[in-house]
Design a protein around this motif. Sequence first.
Motif, short mmCIF file in Angstrom:
data_model
loop_
_atom_site.label_atom_id
_atom_site.label_comp_id
_atom_site.label_asym_id
_atom_site.label_seq_id
_atom_site.Cartn_x
_atom_site.Cartn_y
_atom_site.Cartn_z
N ALA A 1 0.81 -1.21 0.00
CA ALA A 1 0.00 0.00 0.00
C ALA A 1 0.85 1.26 0.00
CB ALA A 1 -0.93 -0.01 1.22
N SER A 2 1.99 1.25 0.69
CA SER A 2 2.85 2.43 0.72
C SER A 2 3.32 2.81 -0.68
CB SER A 2 4.06 2.18 1.63
OG SER A 2 3.64 1.89 2.94
N ALA A 3 3.68 1.81 -1.47
CA ALA A 3 4.12 2.08 -2.84
C ALA A 3 2.97 2.61 -3.68
CB ALA A 3 4.69 0.80 -3.47
N ALA A 4 1.76 2.07 -3.47
CA ALA A 4 0.60 2.54 -4.23
C ALA A 4 0.35 4.02 -3.98
CB ALA A 4 -0.64 1.72 -3.88
N LEU A 5 0.42 4.45 -2.73
CA LEU A 5 0.16 5.84 -2.39
C LEU A 5 1.27 6.75 -2.93
CD1 LEU A 5 -1.12 5.38 1.25
CD2 LEU A 5 -2.48 5.94 -0.76
N ALA A 6 2.52 6.29 -2.87
CA ALA A 6 3.62 7.10 -3.38
C ALA A 6 3.52 7.26 -4.90
CB ALA A 6 4.96 6.47 -3.00
N ILE A 7 3.24 6.17 -5.61
CA ILE A 7 3.13 6.23 -7.07
C ILE A 7 1.92 7.07 -7.48
CG2 ILE A 7 2.72 4.85 -9.15
CD1 ILE A 7 4.36 2.61 -7.80
N ALA A 8 0.82 6.96 -6.72
CA ALA A 8 -0.38 7.75 -7.04
C ALA A 8 -0.10 9.24 -7.01
CB ALA A 8 -1.50 7.41 -6.06
N SER A 9 0.87 9.66 -6.17
CA SER A 9 1.14 11.08 -6.05
C SER A 9 1.78 11.67 -7.30
CB SER A 9 2.05 11.33 -4.84
OG SER A 9 3.35 10.84 -5.07
N VAL A 10 2.31 10.84 -8.18
CA VAL A 10 2.96 11.37 -9.39
C VAL A 10 2.23 10.99 -10.67
CG1 VAL A 10 5.22 11.38 -8.28
CG2 VAL A 10 4.54 9.39 -9.61
N LEU A 11 1.15 10.22 -10.56
CA LEU A 11 0.39 9.84 -11.75
C LEU A 11 -0.60 10.93 -12.13
CD1 LEU A 11 -0.47 6.07 -11.12
CD2 LEU A 11 1.23 7.01 -12.70
#
Length: 377
Positions: free
Chosen positions: A179-189
């Motif tokens: 989940a941590s990676a999902a939230l981090a990647i979402a911030s730049v998509l």
Amino acid sequence: MAGRKDGARPRRGGGIASIIDTDAAAAHEVFQSYAGMEGLPAAPPRPRITAREFFLSVYPGLLAAATIALAASWLSQHYGAPVMLFALLFGMAFHFLHEEGRCVGGIEFASKAVLRTGVALLGARITLDQILGLGWAPIAIVVAGVSSTLALGYMLGRAMGLTRGFGLLSGGSVGICGASAALAIASVLPKTRESERDVILVVVVVTALSTVAMIVYPLLVTALGLGETRGGLFLGGTIHDVAQVVGAGYMISPGTGEVATYVKLLRVALLLPAVFAIALVIARKGEGPAQLAAPLPLFLLAFAALVLVNSLGFVPAAAAAAAGEASRWCLVVAISALGMKTSFRALAQAGWRPVAVIVLETLWIAGLVLAGVELLT
């Protein structure tokens, strides 16, 4: 995994609030901040939490997780079964405590802050000599697993008729750290109408599948006769979230748990370069948001610092033993909380396409890492 039903969202700025709110609420906050960046009205920040408010928000759930951890430890000592497995299964039986009510904040705190503390303290039991003794194979396996899973996620997302963003989110979550990676990647998509839905789907499905992997993969390691080091390489290189990696490793043995944790933290360390690379590609197309939000996790730095201090001989044997025992208790409490957060009903409601994509990514990284373990070690 169920979100909070009172509509609560994490307060801006992270800190204490970021570890007592649900990952689903954190996803809402990501997209709320997007709206503010675009000049649209966003909800005002909530007031800073006081120490008393913090204690009152976390103690019921933290007490529940600690009670389950004590019961799991007692049964483990008397019946010789893995304490992490007892903690997970007992926690799942109390999932209703995470659906709503006073326990939600403490369960989130235990599954995040207590977990990170336990992982950081593991550094006091590990030395650089042990890490260097593993050679270059873990690094090669981790880099290949993360990069290929991201690429596979992108291709599967398009092939299944899902959004490009979902493919990158799922590939990053499976390949790096859940989940941590999902939230981090979402911030730049790029923000689209489906963006928030995609993040929630990934968080729900990856959390559930990672819990399944925590139970199944130790059985596979034992059946294949991989041993402590190779088993730790496999578990650390394949399971999605840090909590489940630690739980799976220590189900087998302390040595397997230590190797699995080190390999998993190698994957976590790749979060920043992976998010930066995705942001760079999207920025060149002029599609992404203006800021990059993927700080290096503090517990990873604390783990590395303790490994270094221990390697230099500055940690007395008594202190190392105390840190190891504290780490063990933190991890059992965290796994209990993780069980309470697990919702297979939410997984069933996600639909078959997102589940299929993440299952295929999970099988891919498992096969790739197993091949690497067999060929390189």
